[in-house]
Design a protein around this motif. Structure first.
Motif, PDB file in Angstrom:
ATOM      1  N   LEU A 107       0.813  -1.223   0.000  1.00 51.89           N
ATOM      2  CA  LEU A 107       0.000   0.000   0.000  1.00 51.89           C
ATOM      3  C   LEU A 107       0.843   1.268   0.000  1.00 51.89           C
ATOM      4  N   ASN A 108       2.159   1.083   0.004  1.00 49.51           N
ATOM      5  CA  ASN A 108       3.083   2.216  -0.053  1.00 49.51           C
ATOM      6  C   ASN A 108       2.900   3.168   1.128  1.00 49.51           C
ATOM      7  N   VAL A 109       2.816   2.583   2.327  1.00 54.94           N
ATOM      8  CA  VAL A 109       2.752   3.363   3.568  1.00 54.94           C
ATOM      9  C   VAL A 109       3.739   2.731   4.557  1.00 54.94           C
ATOM     10  N   THR A 110       3.840   3.327   5.715  1.00 57.99           N
ATOM     11  CA  THR A 110       4.754   2.762   6.722  1.00 57.99           C
ATOM     12  C   THR A 110       4.064   1.655   7.501  1.00 57.99           C
ATOM     13  N   GLN A 111       4.893   0.821   8.157  1.00 58.74           N
ATOM     14  CA  GLN A 111       4.348  -0.243   8.993  1.00 58.74           C
ATOM     15  C   GLN A 111       3.560   0.349  10.150  1.00 58.74           C
ATOM     16  N   ALA A 112       4.024   1.471  10.673  1.00 63.51           N
ATOM     17  CA  ALA A 112       3.308   2.139  11.767  1.00 63.51           C
ATOM     18  C   ALA A 112       1.924   2.577  11.319  1.00 63.51           C
ATOM     19  N   ALA A 113       1.806   3.024  10.047  1.00 61.32           N
ATOM     20  CA  ALA A 113       0.506   3.452   9.530  1.00 61.32           C
ATOM     21  C   ALA A 113      -0.451   2.271   9.450  1.00 61.32           C
ATOM     22  N   ILE A 114       0.046   1.121   9.011  1.00 65.66           N
ATOM     23  CA  ILE A 114      -0.790  -0.081   8.957  1.00 65.66           C
ATOM     24  C   ILE A 114      -1.251  -0.454  10.360  1.00 65.66           C
ATOM     25  N   SER A 115      -0.334  -0.451  11.307  1.00 63.13           N
ATOM     26  CA  SER A 115      -0.671  -0.799  12.688  1.00 63.13           C
ATOM     27  C   SER A 115      -1.724   0.149  13.236  1.00 63.13           C
ATOM     28  N   HIS A 116      -1.572   1.437  12.954  1.00 64.69           N
ATOM     29  CA  HIS A 116      -2.531   2.432  13.434  1.00 64.69           C
ATOM     30  C   HIS A 116      -3.907   2.198  12.817  1.00 64.69           C
ATOM     31  N   GLN A 117      -3.962   1.906  11.509  1.00 60.30           N
ATOM     32  CA  GLN A 117      -5.251   1.708  10.833  1.00 60.30           C
ATOM     33  C   GLN A 117      -5.946   0.438  11.320  1.00 60.30           C
ATOM     34  N   ILE A 118      -5.176  -0.606  11.586  1.00 59.14           N
ATOM     35  CA  ILE A 118      -5.774  -1.830  12.127  1.00 59.14           C
ATOM     36  C   ILE A 118      -6.366  -1.558  13.505  1.00 59.14           C
ATOM     37  N   LYS A 119      -5.628  -0.812  14.344  1.00 61.51           N
ATOM     38  CA  LYS A 119      -6.130  -0.466  15.678  1.00 61.51           C
ATOM     39  C   LYS A 119      -7.410   0.360  15.573  1.00 61.51           C
ATOM     40  N   GLN A 120      -7.441   1.264  14.608  1.00 64.60           N
ATOM     41  CA  GLN A 120      -8.645   2.089  14.393  1.00 64.60           C
ATOM     42  C   GLN A 120      -9.834   1.220  14.005  1.00 64.60           C
ATOM     43  N   LEU A 121      -9.609   0.239  13.155  1.00 67.59           N
ATOM     44  CA  LEU A 121     -10.687  -0.644  12.722  1.00 67.59           C
ATOM     45  C   LEU A 121     -11.151  -1.530  13.878  1.00 67.59           C
ATOM     46  N   GLU A 122     -10.213  -2.065  14.645  1.00 65.02           N
ATOM     47  CA  GLU A 122     -10.577  -2.902  15.798  1.00 65.02           C
ATOM     48  C   GLU A 122     -11.385  -2.110  16.815  1.00 65.02           C
ATOM     49  N   ASP A 123     -11.025  -0.860  17.033  1.00 61.16           N
ATOM     50  CA  ASP A 123     -11.786  -0.016  17.970  1.00 61.16           C
ATOM     51  C   ASP A 123     -13.194   0.208  17.444  1.00 61.16           C
ATOM     52  N   ALA A 124     -13.316   0.421  16.135  1.00 65.24           N
ATOM     53  CA  ALA A 124     -14.643   0.665  15.553  1.00 65.24           C
ATOM     54  C   ALA A 124     -15.519  -0.581  15.627  1.00 65.24           C
ATOM     55  N   LEU A 125     -14.922  -1.760  15.493  1.00 67.82           N
ATOM     56  CA  LEU A 125     -15.681  -3.008  15.527  1.00 67.82           C
ATOM     57  C   LEU A 125     -15.878  -3.534  16.946  1.00 67.82           C
ATOM     58  N   GLY A 126     -15.021  -3.096  17.854  1.00 67.32           N
ATOM     59  CA  GLY A 126     -15.078  -3.611  19.221  1.00 67.32           C
ATOM     60  C   GLY A 126     -14.602  -5.032  19.321  1.00 67.32           C
ATOM     61  N   ALA A 127     -13.659  -5.422  18.477  1.00 64.61           N
ATOM     62  CA  ALA A 127     -13.146  -6.797  18.474  1.00 64.61           C
ATOM     63  C   ALA A 127     -11.731  -6.797  17.928  1.00 64.61           C
ATOM     64  N   ALA A 128     -10.908  -7.684  18.456  1.00 66.14           N
ATOM     65  CA  ALA A 128      -9.555  -7.856  17.938  1.00 66.14           C
ATOM     66  C   ALA A 128      -9.612  -8.684  16.664  1.00 66.14           C
ATOM     67  N   LEU A 129      -8.813  -8.274  15.664  1.00 63.23           N
ATOM     68  CA  LEU A 129      -8.788  -8.974  14.391  1.00 63.23           C
ATOM     69  C   LEU A 129      -7.530  -9.812  14.207  1.00 63.23           C
ATOM     70  N   PHE A 130      -6.466  -9.476  14.895  1.00 64.45           N
ATOM     71  CA  PHE A 130      -5.201 -10.199  14.781  1.00 64.45           C
ATOM     72  C   PHE A 130      -4.692 -10.589  16.167  1.00 64.45           C
ATOM     73  N   ARG A 131      -3.969 -11.697  16.200  1.00 69.01           N
ATOM     74  CA  ARG A 131      -3.187 -12.063  17.377  1.00 69.01           C
ATOM     75  C   ARG A 131      -1.728 -11.812  17.024  1.00 69.01           C
ATOM     76  N   ARG A 132      -1.125 -10.898  17.743  1.00 73.47           N
ATOM     77  CA  ARG A 132       0.267 -10.532  17.474  1.00 73.47           C
ATOM     78  C   ARG A 132       1.176 -11.438  18.299  1.00 73.47           C
ATOM     79  N   MET A 133       1.956 -12.235  17.640  1.00 72.05           N
ATOM     80  CA  MET A 133       2.833 -13.204  18.290  1.00 72.05           C
ATOM     81  C   MET A 133       4.281 -12.880  17.902  1.00 72.05           C
TER      82      MET A 133
END
Length: 316
Positions: free
Chosen positions: A30-56
């Motif tokens: 997507l031509n963005v930084t890894q931090a941007a992806i992490s931030h957008q995933i967190k934003q989506l999880e907050d909007a859904l009220g559910a975790a989407l990934f397990r970070r291992m």
């Protein structure tokens, strides 16, 4: 009440990360930084009220919610992308409605359409033959072939064929009978056939220096293809239009007894809305139309002319 959508930009980040199971690869795609992806995933999880990934450690896995959510997101994004691509690049296949004058359709366009079908089999031509001008804003018309002077405000118009006017007749009238056509003066022994839609015999006879032939006498026709058919049948001599008479001349059904020709007042134009010029179906038809007109111009040079030479002058 419309359903609430999650933020759309994070959906792309989620789909890419879930497909790669990697924030790093998603960021590169997507031509963005890894931090941007992490931030957008967190934003989506907050909007859904559910975790989407397990970070291992050195691994990323989807949660049950993430696995359930991914197919719907992937399908939705693919649907939007496909629809956008169809708008950006219209498909060539499908129908193309062409508005055209009846006489031009029957004598010129229809006999050539088989070559267009062979070249563009995915395009279905629909002819709308009428003497009324098509209104692109009101009628279901894609392109038009118009006979005129090219003044079509607000539309894209390209001239693809000019015309000459000259006498045509059955070969029998030139070669047989008590009064074969050798010079324009011989027209006084023959029936003049009249085409109501163009400048008729008076101007041509004046150019040929013939003054003892009544330019108004003889049957008239309000369709150009009908006057040509009457000439083919040996009923008289018609003042033919080069575009419409071309095929009958090439087949030997008609001949040009004299070399004198007048330039036509009108020409044929390919017309369509300016915004549609580059649409694949329209461009394909336009290009083919111009190539067919060029083919005719080359063939015209090979069609023999019977009767008088160009430099023969009529009797004074």
């Amino acid at each position: 009440m419309p359903k609430r959508l999650p933020p759309l930009k994070p959906l792309r980040a989620f789909e890419a990360a879930a497909r790669h199971l990697s924030f790093t690869q998603a960021a590169a795609e997507l031509n963005v930084t890894q931090a941007a992806i992490s931030h957008q995933i967190k934003q989506l999880e907050d909007a859904l009220g559910a975790a989407l990934f397990r970070r291992m450690n050195r691994a990323l896995k989807l949660t049950e919610e993430g696995e359930a959510f991914l197919p719907a997101v992937s399908q939705a994004l693919e649907t939007v992308a496909s629809a956008a691509e169809r708008i950006r690049t219209p498909q060539k296949a499908g129908p193309l409605t062409v508005s055209v004058l009846p006489s031009f359709a029957s004598t010129w366009l229809v006999p050539r359409l088989s070559r267009f079908r062979q070249r563009e089999p995915e395009i279905d031509i629909r002819l709308s033959a009428d003497y009324e001008l098509a209104d692109f804003d009101l009628d279901d018309i894609d392109v038009a072939i118009r006979w005129g002077k090219g003044d079509y405000p607000g539309l894209a118009a390209e001239r693809f064929m000019t015309e000459e006017l000259f006498p045509v007749c059955s070969p029998r009238l030139v070669l047989e009978g008590p009064h074969p056509l050798k010079t324009p003066a011989d027209l006084k022994h023959h029936t003049l056939l009249h085409d109501d839609v163009l400048t008729d015999w008076r101007v041509w006879l004046l150019a040929a220096g013939v003054n003892d032939v009544d330019p108004d006498k003889g049957p008239s026709f309000n369709y150009s293809d009908l006057v040509l058919q009457a000439a083919i049948d040996g009923q008289g001599v018609a003042l033919g239009r080069s575009s419409l008479a071309h095929d009958a001349l090439a087949r030997g059904q008609l001949v040009r007894p004299f070399g004198i020709a007048l330039p036509g007042d009108y020409a044929y134009y390919f017309v369509c809305p300016s915004y549609a010029v580059q649409r694949p179906r329209i461009k394909a038809f336009r290009d083919w139309l111009f190539e067919e007109a060029d083919r005719d111009r080359r063939q015209d040079e090979e069609i023999p002319r019977l009767g008088a030479r160009d430099d023969e002058a009529p009797d004074a």
